[in-house]
Design a protein around this motif. Sequence first.
Motif, PDB file in Angstrom:
ATOM      1  N   MET A   1      46.009   9.174  67.023  1.00  0.00           N
ATOM      2  CA  MET A   1      46.442  10.542  67.388  1.00  0.00           C
ATOM      3  C   MET A   1      45.383  11.210  68.269  1.00  0.00           C
ATOM      4  SD  MET A   1      47.260  13.760  64.890  1.00  0.00           S
ATOM      5  CE  MET A   1      48.763  13.249  64.119  1.00  0.00           C
ATOM      6  N   ASN A   2      45.836  12.004  69.180  1.00  0.00           N
ATOM      7  CA  ASN A   2      44.957  12.795  70.026  1.00  0.00           C
ATOM      8  C   ASN A   2      44.020  13.632  69.134  1.00  0.00           C
ATOM      9  OD1 ASN A   2      43.982  14.822  71.681  1.00  0.00           O
ATOM     10  ND2 ASN A   2      45.858  14.939  72.886  1.00  0.00           N
ATOM     11  N   PRO A   3      42.692  13.602  69.399  1.00  0.00           N
ATOM     12  CA  PRO A   3      41.775  14.370  68.514  1.00  0.00           C
ATOM     13  C   PRO A   3      42.091  15.860  68.496  1.00  0.00           C
ATOM     14  CG  PRO A   3      40.608  13.469  70.435  1.00  0.00           C
ATOM     15  CD  PRO A   3      41.958  12.838  70.409  1.00  0.00           C
ATOM     16  N   ILE A   4      42.560  16.381  69.608  1.00  0.00           N
ATOM     17  CA  ILE A   4      42.904  17.819  69.641  1.00  0.00           C
ATOM     18  C   ILE A   4      44.100  18.077  68.718  1.00  0.00           C
ATOM     19  CG2 ILE A   4      43.804  19.675  71.136  1.00  0.00           C
ATOM     20  CD1 ILE A   4      40.945  19.189  71.798  1.00  0.00           C
ATOM     21  N   ASP A   5      45.083  17.185  68.771  1.00  0.00           N
ATOM     22  CA  ASP A   5      46.256  17.328  67.903  1.00  0.00           C
ATOM     23  C   ASP A   5      45.857  17.245  66.438  1.00  0.00           C
ATOM     24  OD1 ASP A   5      48.598  17.888  69.269  1.00  0.00           O
ATOM     25  OD2 ASP A   5      48.684  15.858  70.086  1.00  0.00           O
ATOM     26  N   ASP A   6      44.967  16.310  66.151  1.00  0.00           N
ATOM     27  CA  ASP A   6      44.513  16.139  64.773  1.00  0.00           C
ATOM     28  C   ASP A   6      43.815  17.411  64.281  1.00  0.00           C
ATOM     29  OD1 ASP A   6      43.715  14.711  62.376  1.00  0.00           O
ATOM     30  OD2 ASP A   6      41.700  14.785  63.248  1.00  0.00           O
ATOM     31  N   GLN A   7      42.976  17.959  65.138  1.00  0.00           N
ATOM     32  CA  GLN A   7      42.258  19.184  64.752  1.00  0.00           C
ATOM     33  C   GLN A   7      43.225  20.352  64.562  1.00  0.00           C
ATOM     34  OE1 GLN A   7      38.896  19.970  67.315  1.00  0.00           O
ATOM     35  NE2 GLN A   7      38.234  17.843  67.211  1.00  0.00           N
ATOM     36  N   LEU A   8      44.221  20.424  65.456  1.00  0.00           N
ATOM     37  CA  LEU A   8      45.212  21.505  65.330  1.00  0.00           C
ATOM     38  C   LEU A   8      45.998  21.350  64.036  1.00  0.00           C
ATOM     39  CD1 LEU A   8      46.806  22.093  68.857  1.00  0.00           C
ATOM     40  CD2 LEU A   8      45.629  23.755  67.432  1.00  0.00           C
ATOM     41  N   ASN A   9      46.368  20.121  63.701  1.00  0.00           N
ATOM     42  CA  ASN A   9      47.110  19.889  62.455  1.00  0.00           C
ATOM     43  C   ASN A   9      46.297  20.311  61.249  1.00  0.00           C
ATOM     44  OD1 ASN A   9      49.313  18.903  63.755  1.00  0.00           O
ATOM     45  ND2 ASN A   9      48.792  16.746  63.475  1.00  0.00           N
ATOM     46  N   ARG A  10      45.014  19.967  61.261  1.00  0.00           N
ATOM     47  CA  ARG A  10      44.157  20.340  60.128  1.00  0.00           C
ATOM     48  C   ARG A  10      44.005  21.859  60.050  1.00  0.00           C
ATOM     49  NH1 ARG A  10      38.809  18.017  60.461  1.00  0.00           N
ATOM     50  NH2 ARG A  10      39.168  17.315  62.577  1.00  0.00           N
ATOM     51  N   LEU A  11      43.920  22.471  61.237  1.00  0.00           N
ATOM     52  CA  LEU A  11      43.796  23.933  61.284  1.00  0.00           C
ATOM     53  C   LEU A  11      45.054  24.589  60.706  1.00  0.00           C
ATOM     54  CD1 LEU A  11      42.227  26.445  62.309  1.00  0.00           C
ATOM     55  CD2 LEU A  11      43.410  26.181  64.475  1.00  0.00           C
ATOM     56  N   PHE A  12      46.226  24.094  61.108  1.00  0.00           N
ATOM     57  CA  PHE A  12      47.487  24.647  60.602  1.00  0.00           C
ATOM     58  C   PHE A  12      47.618  24.438  59.094  1.00  0.00           C
ATOM     59  CE2 PHE A  12      49.405  24.664  64.981  1.00  0.00           C
ATOM     60  CZ  PHE A  12      49.753  25.995  64.962  1.00  0.00           C
ATOM     61  N   ARG A  13      47.211  23.250  58.627  1.00  0.00           N
ATOM     62  CA  ARG A  13      47.305  22.964  57.182  1.00  0.00           C
ATOM     63  C   ARG A  13      46.458  23.961  56.400  1.00  0.00           C
ATOM     64  NH1 ARG A  13      47.580  17.409  58.141  1.00  0.00           N
ATOM     65  NH2 ARG A  13      45.336  17.117  58.014  1.00  0.00           N
ATOM     66  N   SER A  14      45.241  24.171  56.887  1.00  0.00           N
ATOM     67  CA  SER A  14      44.335  25.086  56.210  1.00  0.00           C
ATOM     68  C   SER A  14      44.874  26.520  56.259  1.00  0.00           C
ATOM     69  CB  SER A  14      42.963  25.015  56.872  1.00  0.00           C
ATOM     70  OG  SER A  14      42.106  25.953  56.320  1.00  0.00           O
ATOM     71  N   ALA A  15      45.418  26.910  57.417  1.00  0.00           N
ATOM     72  CA  ALA A  15      45.953  28.271  57.566  1.00  0.00           C
ATOM     73  C   ALA A  15      47.157  28.479  56.667  1.00  0.00           C
ATOM     74  CB  ALA A  15      46.334  28.513  59.017  1.00  0.00           C
ATOM     75  N   ALA A  16      47.991  27.450  56.531  1.00  0.00           N
ATOM     76  CA  ALA A  16      49.186  27.567  55.682  1.00  0.00           C
ATOM     77  C   ALA A  16      48.784  27.765  54.227  1.00  0.00           C
ATOM     78  CB  ALA A  16      50.050  26.323  55.832  1.00  0.00           C
ATOM     79  N   GLN A  17      47.690  27.110  53.823  1.00  0.00           N
ATOM     80  CA  GLN A  17      47.234  27.268  52.434  1.00  0.00           C
ATOM     81  C   GLN A  17      46.569  28.621  52.210  1.00  0.00           C
ATOM     82  OE1 GLN A  17      44.764  23.846  52.158  1.00  0.00           O
ATOM     83  NE2 GLN A  17      46.479  22.457  51.762  1.00  0.00           N
ATOM     84  N   GLY A  18      46.067  29.193  53.273  1.00  0.00           N
ATOM     85  CA  GLY A  18      45.337  30.462  53.147  1.00  0.00           C
ATOM     86  C   GLY A  18      46.206  31.687  53.251  1.00  0.00           C
ATOM     87  N   ARG A  19      47.523  31.498  53.297  1.00  0.00           N
ATOM     88  CA  ARG A  19      48.405  32.659  53.436  1.00  0.00           C
ATOM     89  C   ARG A  19      48.503  33.403  52.112  1.00  0.00           C
ATOM     90  NH1 ARG A  19      50.235  32.243  58.253  1.00  0.00           N
ATOM     91  NH2 ARG A  19      51.545  34.057  58.150  1.00  0.00           N
ATOM     92  N   PRO A  20      48.542  34.739  52.155  1.00  0.00           N
ATOM     93  CA  PRO A  20      48.632  35.499  50.908  1.00  0.00           C
ATOM     94  C   PRO A  20      49.999  35.321  50.242  1.00  0.00           C
ATOM     95  CG  PRO A  20      48.829  36.960  52.787  1.00  0.00           C
ATOM     96  CD  PRO A  20      48.558  35.601  53.324  1.00  0.00           C
TER      97      PRO A  20
END
Lengths: 192, 102
Positions: B1-20
């Motif tokens: 996978m493209n490293p940028i895509d991988d980083q974006l996916n990890r960022l989205f995963r973390s953001a989804a867990q951090g939602r109130p």
Amino acid sequence: MTDAEVTECLARGREGDEKAILELFHYMYPLVTKLVEANLPARESAEDLVQQVCIKVMANLKQFSGKVPFLHWVSRIAVNTCLNQIRHEKRRPEVRLADLSEDEATVVEHLASTPGDLTASDQVASRELVDKLLGTLRPDDRLLMRLMYLEGNHVDEIASLTGWNKSLIKVRAFRARAQLRRRYRLLMKENP
Amino acid sequence: MNPIDDQLNRLFRSAAQGRPGPISAPPYGLETRVMAAWRAAPSGEAGFWDMTLLVRGLIVAGLITAVSFWPALTSSTATSATNPFADFLQLTDSTIPSDDAP
């Protein structure tokens, strides 16, 4: 509340039972809040929008035919109201490293340096960073990215929520993702 | 996978867990406003005035047409019913040429 209970509440409501309508309101309220907060970055305006959606639902409740599940109908009203609202918001042209808070910059650094998932302490900052990145997209694309990546909805679900064509969703998601990639790459270039 | 895509996916995963989490209780006063909106809403039973202008126009046009043609229809049937030679006379009128014709 089951579908049968919702139907019963609606029937009681048609006969003028206000208690039944209040039950329906309390039933739908958490979903409306969740949808609005998921689709709007600013919490203050989200509260106003939750009220707007609730009032809109109640004002149209007598027209609800029951052909689709009640919560589905409510979701569609909520998403469309959000979409109309965010269309008025201006998008930021781009996000620079200088615009990020210290925590957000740390998240960028962690993403680049470590291969695993981010820690729980990074969750709030990563959410804010995502909000900033999504803020550079067109409103429709922003909503789509939120529904797809933050809410974890599939194309079918997004199609039923927004009323958009499935192919349109796929094309739009592809373009929005490419744009996000570009913005993120710019951030990474600035990151020493 | 493209490293940028991988980083974006990890960022989205973390953001989804951090939602109130969702707010469970509505703010003060919203119940009243919501009930007012429900009371003020028009009834769900669609009456004539709830229809669109086009549908209303079509119904009115249909009624006018029916009313206009009704006397003609009733008079022609009445004539043929009361006078048994009506059809025969009409036929001869149309087929026999008149002497006055040039």
